[in-house]
Design a protein around this motif. Structure first.
Motif, short mmCIF file in Angstrom:
data_model
loop_
_atom_site.label_atom_id
_atom_site.label_comp_id
_atom_site.label_asym_id
_atom_site.label_seq_id
_atom_site.Cartn_x
_atom_site.Cartn_y
_atom_site.Cartn_z
N PRO A 72 0.83 -1.21 0.00
CA PRO A 72 0.00 0.00 0.00
C PRO A 72 0.86 1.26 0.00
O PRO A 72 1.94 1.29 0.59
CB PRO A 72 -0.81 -0.13 1.29
N GLN A 73 0.36 2.29 -0.68
CA GLN A 73 1.07 3.56 -0.77
C GLN A 73 0.09 4.63 -1.20
O GLN A 73 -1.08 4.36 -1.47
CB GLN A 73 2.20 3.47 -1.81
N ARG A 74 0.55 5.88 -1.24
CA ARG A 74 -0.22 6.91 -1.91
C ARG A 74 -0.12 6.70 -3.41
O ARG A 74 0.90 6.23 -3.92
CB ARG A 74 0.32 8.29 -1.56
N LEU A 75 -1.17 7.09 -4.12
CA LEU A 75 -1.22 6.85 -5.55
C LEU A 75 -0.06 7.51 -6.28
O LEU A 75 0.51 6.94 -7.21
CB LEU A 75 -2.56 7.34 -6.11
N ASN A 76 0.30 8.73 -5.87
CA ASN A 76 1.33 9.45 -6.62
C ASN A 76 2.73 8.87 -6.40
O ASN A 76 3.67 9.26 -7.10
CB ASN A 76 1.31 10.94 -6.26
N ALA A 77 2.89 7.95 -5.46
CA ALA A 77 4.20 7.35 -5.23
C ALA A 77 4.55 6.32 -6.30
O ALA A 77 5.72 5.94 -6.45
CB ALA A 77 4.25 6.69 -3.85
N ALA A 78 3.56 5.85 -7.06
CA ALA A 78 3.84 4.84 -8.10
C ALA A 78 4.83 5.36 -9.12
O ALA A 78 5.71 4.62 -9.58
CB ALA A 78 2.53 4.43 -8.79
N TYR A 79 4.75 6.63 -9.46
CA TYR A 79 5.67 7.22 -10.44
C TYR A 79 7.09 7.27 -9.89
O TYR A 79 8.06 6.95 -10.59
CB TYR A 79 5.20 8.61 -10.84
N ALA A 80 7.23 7.67 -8.62
CA ALA A 80 8.56 7.76 -8.02
C ALA A 80 9.20 6.37 -7.92
O ALA A 80 10.42 6.23 -8.07
CB ALA A 80 8.47 8.41 -6.64
N LEU A 123 4.72 1.71 -14.07
CA LEU A 123 4.09 1.34 -12.80
C LEU A 123 2.91 2.24 -12.48
O LEU A 123 1.94 1.81 -11.86
CB LEU A 123 5.13 1.40 -11.67
N THR A 124 2.96 3.49 -12.93
CA THR A 124 1.82 4.39 -12.74
C THR A 124 0.60 3.88 -13.50
O THR A 124 -0.51 3.84 -12.96
CB THR A 124 2.18 5.81 -13.22
N VAL A 125 0.80 3.47 -14.76
CA VAL A 125 -0.30 2.93 -15.55
C VAL A 125 -0.84 1.66 -14.90
O VAL A 125 -2.06 1.48 -14.78
CB VAL A 125 0.17 2.64 -17.00
N ARG A 126 0.04 0.76 -14.47
CA ARG A 126 -0.41 -0.49 -13.84
C ARG A 126 -1.22 -0.20 -12.59
O ARG A 126 -2.26 -0.83 -12.35
CB ARG A 126 0.80 -1.35 -13.47
N THR A 127 -0.76 0.74 -11.76
CA THR A 127 -1.45 1.06 -10.51
C THR A 127 -2.83 1.66 -10.78
O THR A 127 -3.82 1.29 -10.12
CB THR A 127 -0.60 2.03 -9.67
N VAL A 128 -2.91 2.57 -11.75
CA VAL A 128 -4.20 3.19 -12.07
C VAL A 128 -5.16 2.15 -12.66
O VAL A 128 -6.34 2.12 -12.30
CB VAL A 128 -4.00 4.38 -13.03
N GLU A 129 -4.68 1.32 -13.56
CA GLU A 129 -5.55 0.29 -14.13
C GLU A 129 -6.02 -0.68 -13.06
O GLU A 129 -7.18 -1.11 -13.06
CB GLU A 129 -4.81 -0.47 -15.24
#
Length: 476
Positions: free
Chosen positions: A144-152, A158-164
């Protein structure tokens, strides 16, 4: 005398007409070839300026495309490497970037290209980051994390995977904008008009806008969309301002003729594609097609929503406060996107005056200052239907010959009375110190009806998906 014999030879074709027809055909053919060549050169020039990222490499178990249309994931990062020292000082951009996404937006363009749905995903949303292999080749478990941490942690992919994973929506294209590209794009369209019902001041970004309308340049616009310390609404308030800004951009590019002007469109497209990053599948021809599709859009056919969240935020160990989505409402929102359905109900709404204080926060008692029976009750019901907290117990005033409606109020509530005055144009305002929190409306013979009013965020208390159209959040 016999009539002269008629020639049996067919009449000769008009050589001049044939020559002109041939010339027109040759001219049209040359024109088509010239336009095609120019278009091809334009596409090649734009194509060469696109910065590419691998946003979809190695993705598996992806959601399926369901109801048609195209889905874009647009992220805004805090990259500021190409900003001059002067701009950093002027717009307060001197802090160290976190290399994360300040803004995450899902844009759905309907299959018939007649509707654009813009859904903002709060950056502090609680999200489960899927398992992945980091840049050093080390496997990472889902966590678990904040959504915006996926990019970092893992960049665009990983951002696309997390959002999907969080939305169940298949992403077709990825676009990434940093501070520099945002500022350049705003400047090349000639600035963007925004409106505010109250002063916006944020000491963190340097934003300071008095109430009214303003045309912002690139740096000022960046301050506007980044500010989160203006009114205590933090990231959710910033999302609303970003949506108002996007609605204004859409109105300016369509009504302003930018999309129909090849010179201006080329300038905007060159600036945009030269400063944003896109997935390998998104090319200049896609941008041209998107521009043609946007030309048919209007603020009324664009929709804006934010993923519904549960307040207050919940702490996550080692991370801080996170916003959990209201799952049933969020599922309905994303299901509409997947099925290519509109988010808003298409029905006529009277143009409302934007006010600072919501009518639900204004308490009102109504009196009848005329001899017309039932006028106070009619006004009480109309004010209540507009959202005001009326007492529901209208009465007769001492006078029966009042010509002009009067609003009496305690000066302590001077912001709230402006909302009531906007709903009753022409009413006389009469301050009465010590009157308390309930305002009194004495309707006169000039009373006709209540004018609709709304705050800058008209989606409050709206049933179903809390979405609005661009004409509701744009400048009046």
């Amino acid at each position: 005398m016999s009539a002269p014999a008629r020639s049996t030879r067919p009449p000769r074709p008009d050589r001049r007409r044939r020559r002109w027809g041939l010339r027109i055909a040759l001219f049209v053919a040359c024109l088509v070839l010239a336009v095609s060549a120019i278009g091809h050169l334009l596409v090649r020039e734009l194509e060469s300026g696109i910065h590419r990222v691998d946003a979809f490499g190695g993705l598996d178990n992806r959601p399926k495309s369901a109801g048609g249309g195209v889905n874009f994931l647009v992220v805004g990062t805090d990259g500021r490497d190409r900003i001059t020292p002067q701009e950093k000082a002027l717009y307060r951009l001197g802090g160290a970037p976190c290399h994360c996404t300040d803004t995450i937006i899902l844009v759905h363009l309907s299959a018939d290209r007649r509707r654009a749905s813009v859904v903002s995903l709060p950056r502090d949303s609680y999200a489960m980051i899927p398992a992945y292999t980091d840049r050093a080749g080390k496997p990472r478990r889902a966590h678990p994390q904040r959504l915006n941490a996926a990019y970092a942690e893992g960049g665009p992919s990983l951002t696309v995977r997390t959002v999907e994973h969080a939305t169940g929506v298949h992403i077709d294209h990825y676009l990434e904008v940093d501070f520099t590209s945002f500022m350049k794009t705003v400047d090349v369209v000639g600035g963007v008009k925004v409106c505010t019902a109250r002063r916006l001041k944020d000491d963190h970004t340097g934003l300071d806008l008095p109430s009214g309308s303003h045309v912002l340049n690139g740096g000022q616009a960046l301050q506007y969309v980044r500010s989160r310390h203006t009114d205590g609404t933090s990231d959710l308030g910033r999302i609303q301002r970003q949506q108002r800004f996007l609605a204004s951009v859409l109105h300016q590019t369509t009504a302003g003729g930018i999309l129909l002007n090849p010179v201006r469109f080329n300038a905007v497209a060159t600036t945009l594609l030269g400063s944003v990053r896109a997935d390998h599948g998104f090319g200049a021809e896609d941008l041209m097609a998107l521009g043609r599709a946007m030309n048919g859009l209007t603020p009324a056919s664009s929709e804006f929503a934010s993923v519904p969240v549960i307040l207050p935020g919940k702490p996550l160990k080692g991370v801080g406060s996170t916003l959990h989505w209201d799952r049933p409402k969020a599922d309905r929102l994303f299901d509409a996107i997947r099925q290519d359905r509109p988010l808003t109900r298409r029905h006529a709404r009277p143009r409302a005056t934007v006010v600072d204080v919501a009518p639900q926060q204004v308490r009102v008692h109504v009196l009848n200052g005329t001899g017309t029976a039932g006028l106070a009750r009619r006004a009480d019901r109309a004010l209540h239907a507009t959202g005001f907290a009326t007492t529901g117990s209208p009465a007769d005033a001492a006078t029966k010959d009042l010509a002009r409606t009067v609003i009496t109020y305690d000066p302590v509530w001077n912001r709230s009375v402006r909302t009531l005055a906007a709903a009753l144009p022409g009413a006389q305002l009469k301050p009465v110190p010590g009157q308390g929190g309930v305002m009194q409306v004495t309707v006169g013979s000039d009373y006709k009806d209540v004018h609709p009013v709304r705050t800058e965020d008209p989606r409050r208390d709206r049933p179903g998906i809390a979405a609005v159209t661009g004409d509701e959040v744009g400048c009046a």
